[in-house]
Design an enzyme around this catalytic site. Structure first.
Site, short mmCIF file in Angstrom:
data_model
loop_
_atom_site.label_atom_id
_atom_site.label_comp_id
_atom_site.label_asym_id
_atom_site.label_seq_id
_atom_site.Cartn_x
_atom_site.Cartn_y
_atom_site.Cartn_z
N THR A 46 43.98 43.77 43.39
CA THR A 46 44.28 44.30 42.33
C THR A 46 45.07 46.19 42.57
O THR A 46 46.34 46.53 41.83
CB THR A 46 42.52 45.32 42.36
OG1 THR A 46 41.84 44.43 42.11
CG2 THR A 46 42.90 46.56 40.95
N THR A 47 45.35 45.98 44.19
CA THR A 47 46.44 47.59 44.52
C THR A 47 47.24 46.40 44.43
O THR A 47 48.86 47.92 44.30
CB THR A 47 45.50 47.68 45.93
OG1 THR A 47 45.32 48.24 45.56
CG2 THR A 47 46.46 48.72 46.49
N TYR A 109 36.60 39.24 31.24
CA TYR A 109 37.08 39.75 30.12
C TYR A 109 36.12 37.99 29.45
O TYR A 109 35.46 38.49 28.46
CB TYR A 109 38.60 39.39 29.48
CG TYR A 109 38.66 39.02 28.38
CD1 TYR A 109 38.38 40.19 27.40
CD2 TYR A 109 39.75 37.68 27.90
CE1 TYR A 109 38.79 40.06 25.79
CE2 TYR A 109 39.49 37.55 26.24
CZ TYR A 109 39.53 38.52 25.24
OH TYR A 109 38.84 38.67 24.09
N TYR A 135 35.20 38.22 45.59
CA TYR A 135 35.53 39.86 45.08
C TYR A 135 34.36 39.93 44.33
O TYR A 135 34.55 39.50 42.93
CB TYR A 135 36.83 40.10 45.09
CG TYR A 135 37.56 41.29 44.70
CD1 TYR A 135 36.57 42.23 44.92
CD2 TYR A 135 38.86 41.28 44.27
CE1 TYR A 135 36.80 43.61 44.64
CE2 TYR A 135 39.17 42.57 44.24
CZ TYR A 135 38.19 43.91 44.48
OH TYR A 135 39.41 45.13 44.13
N ARG A 140 35.62 47.08 37.28
CA ARG A 140 36.94 46.55 36.53
C ARG A 140 36.17 45.25 36.04
O ARG A 140 37.33 44.64 34.90
CB ARG A 140 38.07 45.88 37.87
CG ARG A 140 38.72 46.68 38.48
CD ARG A 140 39.70 46.95 39.28
NE ARG A 140 39.84 47.97 39.68
CZ ARG A 140 41.53 48.46 39.00
NH1 ARG A 140 41.69 48.05 37.94
NH2 ARG A 140 41.70 49.83 39.88
N LYS A 163 33.48 40.70 49.19
CA LYS A 163 33.64 42.39 49.40
C LYS A 163 33.42 42.35 48.63
O LYS A 163 33.09 42.53 47.48
CB LYS A 163 35.72 42.50 48.84
CG LYS A 163 36.51 43.63 48.42
CD LYS A 163 38.11 43.73 48.28
CE LYS A 163 38.55 44.56 48.23
NZ LYS A 163 40.11 44.49 47.17
N ILE A 206 38.29 45.88 53.27
CA ILE A 206 39.79 46.02 52.40
C ILE A 206 40.16 47.19 51.19
O ILE A 206 39.27 47.89 50.59
CB ILE A 206 39.27 44.76 51.54
CG1 ILE A 206 39.59 43.15 52.57
CG2 ILE A 206 40.51 44.68 50.82
CD1 ILE A 206 38.97 42.08 51.49
#
Length: 296
Positions: A46-47, A109, A135, A140, A163, A206
């Site tokens: 994401t980052t 989605y 994750y 999100r 994560k 993380i």
């Protein structure tokens, strides 16, 4: 089974120059992170603005990252998508390129139910021979990996970690109490709960803010893991920087600081936009005040 890493893994930003990936800045950033005690590099997360990267850019970033790391720290590739088939293809590429593991976000989605998650993650893990980190970031993706699902997936020989970016330590405690902690580990996905997370039994973080203060975070981890809970006071001193990079959607604020350190321009790809000048100045000031205080 040993964890892929213990301590601070950094979800590295993707630097841009005139909307093109700045691979020179990317290499310099990797050197900085390794020199400052980063224990693992997470590329295309994401980052790293992975949703806005082309397929070629994703592959190039991973190849360059693996080459630059040169085996000094593990490289973990973000290969999760909302398509199982695409995730398998990208995970196989990561394995062949020499990645030490992959990180798989929950489908977004189109989402899924828990049975679908088991099938999705298992299919990807079956297709590769390197470790998998799940994750969980419901803020999100709009869905969570329930603790019972984590337990079921933890029995897969290639699925070795989670994560946990849920942000609720009650969830963390429930998962830790269910899984075999000798075979499956948890990493926090939230910078601001590092100290509490490690005290509960987590094996690391993380990190977003680790892009600029990896050594300071690693110091807290090592002391906490050794039972020195006075490290919580040290961690409190990091909070102004952690708070500063949470004033807007990640990675908008952290790229203020990576650009200040010379790792690419302050550029993001749409739909992300830079912060206003005043906010940018406040982020930089928080970092400068912290660094000045750490030298006293």
């Amino acid at each position: 089974m040993n964890p892929i890493f213990e301590g601070i893994g950094v979800a590295i930003t993707t630097p841009f120059n005139n909307n093109e990936v700045d691979f020179d800045a990317f290499r310099r950033h990797i050197e900085y992170l390794i020199e400052n005690d980063t224990q693992a590099l997470i590329i295309n997360g994401t980052t790293g603005e992975s949703p806005t990267l082309t397929s070629d850019e994703i592959r190039q970033l991973l190849e360059v990252g693996i080459e630059a790391a040169a085996g000094r720290v593990p490289v973990i590739a973000g290969t999760g998508t909302n398509s199982t088939m695409n995730s398998i293809e990208l995970s196989k590429f990561a394995m062949d390129a020499g990645a030490d593991g992959v990180m798989l976000i929950t489908p977004y989605y189109n989402k899924s139910n828990q049975r679908g998650l088991v099938a999705h993650f298992s299919a990807i893990a079956d297709a590769i021979d390197i470790p998998v980190i799940l994750y969980n970031v419901p803020g999100r993706t709009g869905m969570t990996i329930e603790p019972e699902t984590v337990l079921e997936l933890s029995s897969h020989p290639n699925i070795v970690a989670l994560k946990d970016a849920v942000g609720d330590l009650n969830y963390t405690i429930k998962v830790l109490n269910m899984i075999d902690q000798d075979e499956f580990v948890l990493y926090s996905g939230n910078d601001d709960n590092l100290a509490d997370f490690i005290q509960l039994g987590g094996k690391g973080l993380i990190s977003v803010v680790g892009n600029v203060i990896p050594g300071e975070l690693q110091n807290v981890y090592e002391r906490m893991a050794a039972g020195d809970y006075t490290a919580k006071h040290t961690f409190t001193s990091l909070m102004p920087v952690i708070d500063a990079v949470q004033v807007d959607v990640n990675p908008i604020p952290i790229k203020v600081l990576t650009s200040e350190l010379g790792f690419g321009n302050y550029e993001l790809r749409l739909p992300l936009l830079p912060v206003e000048t005043q906010t940018r100045d406040e982020i930089v000031k928080a970092y400068e005040n912290f660094k000045e205080g750490s030298r006293v």
